[in-house]
Design a protein around this motif. Structure first.
Motif, PDB file in Angstrom:
ATOM      1  N   ASP A  61     -23.469 -29.696 -11.215  1.00  0.00           N
ATOM      2  CA  ASP A  61     -24.755 -29.941 -10.555  1.00  0.00           C
ATOM      3  C   ASP A  61     -25.318 -31.312 -10.924  1.00  0.00           C
ATOM      4  O   ASP A  61     -26.532 -31.525 -10.944  1.00  0.00           O
ATOM      5  CB  ASP A  61     -25.764 -28.831 -10.868  1.00  0.00           C
ATOM      6  CG  ASP A  61     -26.114 -28.736 -12.342  1.00  0.00           C
ATOM      7  OD1 ASP A  61     -25.547 -29.506 -13.136  1.00  0.00           O
ATOM      8  OD2 ASP A  61     -26.960 -27.890 -12.698  1.00  0.00           O
ATOM      9  N   ALA A  62     -24.409 -32.257 -11.198  1.00  0.00           N
ATOM     10  CA  ALA A  62     -24.837 -33.604 -11.578  1.00  0.00           C
ATOM     11  C   ALA A  62     -25.474 -34.365 -10.413  1.00  0.00           C
ATOM     12  O   ALA A  62     -25.985 -35.472 -10.605  1.00  0.00           O
ATOM     13  CB  ALA A  62     -23.651 -34.399 -12.132  1.00  0.00           C
ATOM     14  N   TYR A  63     -25.460 -33.784  -9.211  1.00  0.00           N
ATOM     15  CA  TYR A  63     -26.186 -34.379  -8.088  1.00  0.00           C
ATOM     16  C   TYR A  63     -27.698 -34.264  -8.307  1.00  0.00           C
ATOM     17  O   TYR A  63     -28.486 -34.940  -7.637  1.00  0.00           O
ATOM     18  CB  TYR A  63     -25.788 -33.710  -6.768  1.00  0.00           C
ATOM     19  CG  TYR A  63     -25.947 -32.211  -6.775  1.00  0.00           C
ATOM     20  CD1 TYR A  63     -27.170 -31.618  -6.504  1.00  0.00           C
ATOM     21  CD2 TYR A  63     -24.872 -31.386  -7.074  1.00  0.00           C
ATOM     22  CE1 TYR A  63     -27.323 -30.247  -6.533  1.00  0.00           C
ATOM     23  CE2 TYR A  63     -25.007 -30.007  -7.100  1.00  0.00           C
ATOM     24  CZ  TYR A  63     -26.232 -29.442  -6.827  1.00  0.00           C
ATOM     25  OH  TYR A  63     -26.375 -28.082  -6.868  1.00  0.00           O
ATOM     26  N   ILE A  64     -28.119 -33.407  -9.229  1.00  0.00           N
ATOM     27  CA  ILE A  64     -29.531 -33.336  -9.618  1.00  0.00           C
ATOM     28  C   ILE A  64     -29.735 -34.380 -10.701  1.00  0.00           C
ATOM     29  O   ILE A  64     -29.186 -34.284 -11.799  1.00  0.00           O
ATOM     30  CB  ILE A  64     -29.893 -31.928 -10.137  1.00  0.00           C
ATOM     31  CG1 ILE A  64     -29.646 -30.885  -9.047  1.00  0.00           C
ATOM     32  CG2 ILE A  64     -31.353 -31.878 -10.600  1.00  0.00           C
ATOM     33  CD1 ILE A  64     -29.799 -29.452  -9.513  1.00  0.00           C
ATOM     34  N   ASN A 121     -39.211 -29.041 -10.909  1.00  0.00           N
ATOM     35  CA  ASN A 121     -38.422 -28.149 -10.060  1.00  0.00           C
ATOM     36  C   ASN A 121     -38.404 -28.636  -8.614  1.00  0.00           C
ATOM     37  O   ASN A 121     -37.380 -28.539  -7.925  1.00  0.00           O
ATOM     38  CB  ASN A 121     -38.992 -26.738 -10.138  1.00  0.00           C
ATOM     39  CG  ASN A 121     -38.027 -25.688  -9.632  1.00  0.00           C
ATOM     40  OD1 ASN A 121     -36.875 -25.623 -10.060  1.00  0.00           O
ATOM     41  ND2 ASN A 121     -38.481 -24.877  -8.700  1.00  0.00           N
ATOM     42  N   ARG A 122     -39.524 -29.180  -8.156  1.00  0.00           N
ATOM     43  CA  ARG A 122     -39.597 -29.698  -6.789  1.00  0.00           C
ATOM     44  C   ARG A 122     -38.614 -30.855  -6.605  1.00  0.00           C
ATOM     45  O   ARG A 122     -37.919 -30.941  -5.586  1.00  0.00           O
ATOM     46  CB  ARG A 122     -41.026 -30.174  -6.492  1.00  0.00           C
ATOM     47  CG  ARG A 122     -41.262 -30.520  -5.024  1.00  0.00           C
ATOM     48  CD  ARG A 122     -42.698 -30.987  -4.794  1.00  0.00           C
ATOM     49  NE  ARG A 122     -43.662 -29.976  -5.173  1.00  0.00           N
ATOM     50  CZ  ARG A 122     -44.575 -30.128  -6.140  1.00  0.00           C
ATOM     51  NH1 ARG A 122     -44.625 -31.265  -6.823  1.00  0.00           N
ATOM     52  NH2 ARG A 122     -45.419 -29.166  -6.410  1.00  0.00           N
ATOM     53  N   ALA A 123     -38.529 -31.734  -7.600  1.00  0.00           N
ATOM     54  CA  ALA A 123     -37.584 -32.856  -7.520  1.00  0.00           C
ATOM     55  C   ALA A 123     -36.143 -32.359  -7.510  1.00  0.00           C
ATOM     56  O   ALA A 123     -35.296 -32.878  -6.761  1.00  0.00           O
ATOM     57  CB  ALA A 123     -37.808 -33.806  -8.699  1.00  0.00           C
ATOM     58  N   ALA A 124     -35.847 -31.331  -8.315  1.00  0.00           N
ATOM     59  CA  ALA A 124     -34.493 -30.779  -8.352  1.00  0.00           C
ATOM     60  C   ALA A 124     -34.137 -30.123  -7.024  1.00  0.00           C
ATOM     61  O   ALA A 124     -33.012 -30.271  -6.521  1.00  0.00           O
ATOM     62  CB  ALA A 124     -34.371 -29.772  -9.492  1.00  0.00           C
ATOM     63  N   LYS A 125     -35.079 -29.399  -6.441  1.00  0.00           N
ATOM     64  CA  LYS A 125     -34.837 -28.736  -5.150  1.00  0.00           C
ATOM     65  C   LYS A 125     -34.568 -29.771  -4.052  1.00  0.00           C
ATOM     66  O   LYS A 125     -33.749 -29.538  -3.148  1.00  0.00           O
ATOM     67  CB  LYS A 125     -36.030 -27.861  -4.761  1.00  0.00           C
ATOM     68  CG  LYS A 125     -36.298 -26.695  -5.705  1.00  0.00           C
ATOM     69  CD  LYS A 125     -35.192 -25.682  -5.701  1.00  0.00           C
ATOM     70  CE  LYS A 125     -35.525 -24.492  -6.580  1.00  0.00           C
ATOM     71  NZ  LYS A 125     -34.391 -23.544  -6.713  1.00  0.00           N
ATOM     72  N   TRP A 126     -35.267 -30.901  -4.119  1.00  0.00           N
ATOM     73  CA  TRP A 126     -35.027 -31.964  -3.145  1.00  0.00           C
ATOM     74  C   TRP A 126     -33.600 -32.496  -3.266  1.00  0.00           C
ATOM     75  O   TRP A 126     -32.910 -32.693  -2.267  1.00  0.00           O
ATOM     76  CB  TRP A 126     -36.033 -33.094  -3.326  1.00  0.00           C
ATOM     77  CG  TRP A 126     -35.753 -34.278  -2.434  1.00  0.00           C
ATOM     78  CD1 TRP A 126     -35.193 -35.466  -2.774  1.00  0.00           C
ATOM     79  CD2 TRP A 126     -35.979 -34.340  -1.012  1.00  0.00           C
ATOM     80  NE1 TRP A 126     -35.068 -36.283  -1.686  1.00  0.00           N
ATOM     81  CE2 TRP A 126     -35.545 -35.619  -0.587  1.00  0.00           C
ATOM     82  CE3 TRP A 126     -36.529 -33.460  -0.086  1.00  0.00           C
ATOM     83  CZ2 TRP A 126     -35.637 -36.036   0.734  1.00  0.00           C
ATOM     84  CZ3 TRP A 126     -36.611 -33.871   1.245  1.00  0.00           C
ATOM     85  CH2 TRP A 126     -36.170 -35.132   1.638  1.00  0.00           C
TER      86      TRP A 126
END
Length: 360
Positions: free
Chosen positions: A239-242, A322-327
């Motif tokens: 999940d390094a795209y986060i 969390n909002r930034a990760a969801k984006w």
């Protein structure tokens, strides 16, 4: 006669849905099991204990595989990478390791044992490892719900069972290490509840606490001369795209003639977002080091009330990260839409729409 412990965070050698067909499993298939670990051989080779949290199962050799993807499940040769990287203790108490059922879970446990790696966190187990004259007790638990009935690891809802296990472990050990799968994902600050629980576990007799699950580093503190690592972040995970998951650290803990002569060094590293390979970096080359030390100043030698005042509303803080990760997840899905299997596309969209309806 000293003891050197190297501890890393979450290790996932399969793939998760948003990296379907190009996750860690595919990188290992192309480059071999040692590829992802080779940067750390020199650091780990002289450690007495190399610990991590194994957040996937390991598939049996020649097992029957359906066409449906099996997520959070590594191929059989992945074990070679762990062995060659000198891992000898891995926690199996987490919310992903049983996703593929009891049979594969028990195979994973047998596979670890047969390769000289102690699987810790099995239900109601206290694992004692004898090394260099020390009796090291490992206790591992998960606070995270996995919605699996009859789990075979220590899944808990409160710290009370940890206190009882520490009482059992203390008379038969010299050092008690507690691994905890806990906290909220993607926020670099531990929650006030984590701090309360972590300190209470040290008060109960634990010597080292190693946290995981948030996928990002959550700093650490030395409390009563005992280190509490609230989250070691990811070690190998796709999940390094986060963006916030890419920078984290390894904890090196050295113990001298007694547990009272304990020293902590952190080794920062960065995870490559394309091939998931972690690479050691100098402290000044990563923003994570600054963040870790800044958060540590908010924690260490401070009361829980003062910490809560310094960070403000924890729920709001978590929503921000969390909002930034969801984006980042949405961007990942759209950018790689053509690479996914049909079932992954369908299930991801279905899950997203279900969540949207739930918000109304």
């Amino acid at each position: 006669m000293g003891l050197k412990i190297c501890a890393v965070g979450d290790i996932m050698l399969g793939e998760q849905p948003l990296c379907n067909n190009f996750g860690v499993k595919e990188i290992i298939r192309k480059n071999g099991a040692d590829f992802l670990f080779e940067e750390f051989s020199s650091l780990f080779c002289d450690a007495d204990i190399v610990f991590g949290n194994l957040e996937c199962s390991i598939r049996e050799e020649n097992s029957d595989i359906s066409k449906k993807p099996i997520f959070f499940c590594a191929e059989p040769d992945a074990i070679n990478g762990l062995v060659n990287a000198h891992f000898n203790v891995l926690s199996v108490a987490n919310n992903h390791i049983m996703e593929n059922g009891h049979k594969i879970f028990f195979h994973t446990v047998r596979c670890l044992k047969s390769n000289g790696i102690a699987p810790v966190g099995l239900k109601e187990n206290i694992d004692i490892i004898n090394i260099k004259g020390y009796r090291v007790a490992f206790l591992a638990y998960s606070f995270i719900e996995d919605f699996i009935a009859d789990v075979c690891y220590n899944k808990i809802t409160s710290e009370e069972s940890i206190f009882k296990d520490i009482l059992r472990a203390k008379p038969i050990s010299d050092i008690v290490i507690v691994s905890l799968h806990w906290g909220r994902e993607y926020i670099p600050h531990p929650s006030p509840d984590q701090i309360r629980i972590g300190r209470s576990i040290v008060d109960a007799g634990a010597d080292i606490i190693l946290g995981g699950h948030p996928h990002v580093p959550q700093s650490y503190e030395i409390y009563r001369n005992r280190p509490i690592f609230y989250s070691l972040g990811n070690f190998i995970f796709d999940d390094a795209y986060i963006s916030i998951t890419q920078e984290t650290f390894i904890a090196e803990i050295t113990i001298g003639d007694s547990i009272e002569t304990l020293d902590v060094t952190i080794h920062p590293f960065v995870i490559n977002r394309d091939n998931y390979k972690p690479k050691l970096v100098a402290p000044l080359q990563t923003d994570a080091t600054t963040s870790i030390m800044k958060i540590r100043t908010l924690l260490e030698d401070e009361s829980l009330l003062d910490y809560e005042r310094s960070i403000g509303d924890y729920n709001l803080l978590h929503k921000y990260y969390n909002r930034a990760a969801k984006w980042d997840m949405k961007v990942q899905f759209i950018k790689n839409f053509f690479r996914y299997s049909t079932s992954v596309k369908f299930n991801t969209i279905k899950q997203y729409l279900g969540k949207q309806r739930g918000k109304k």
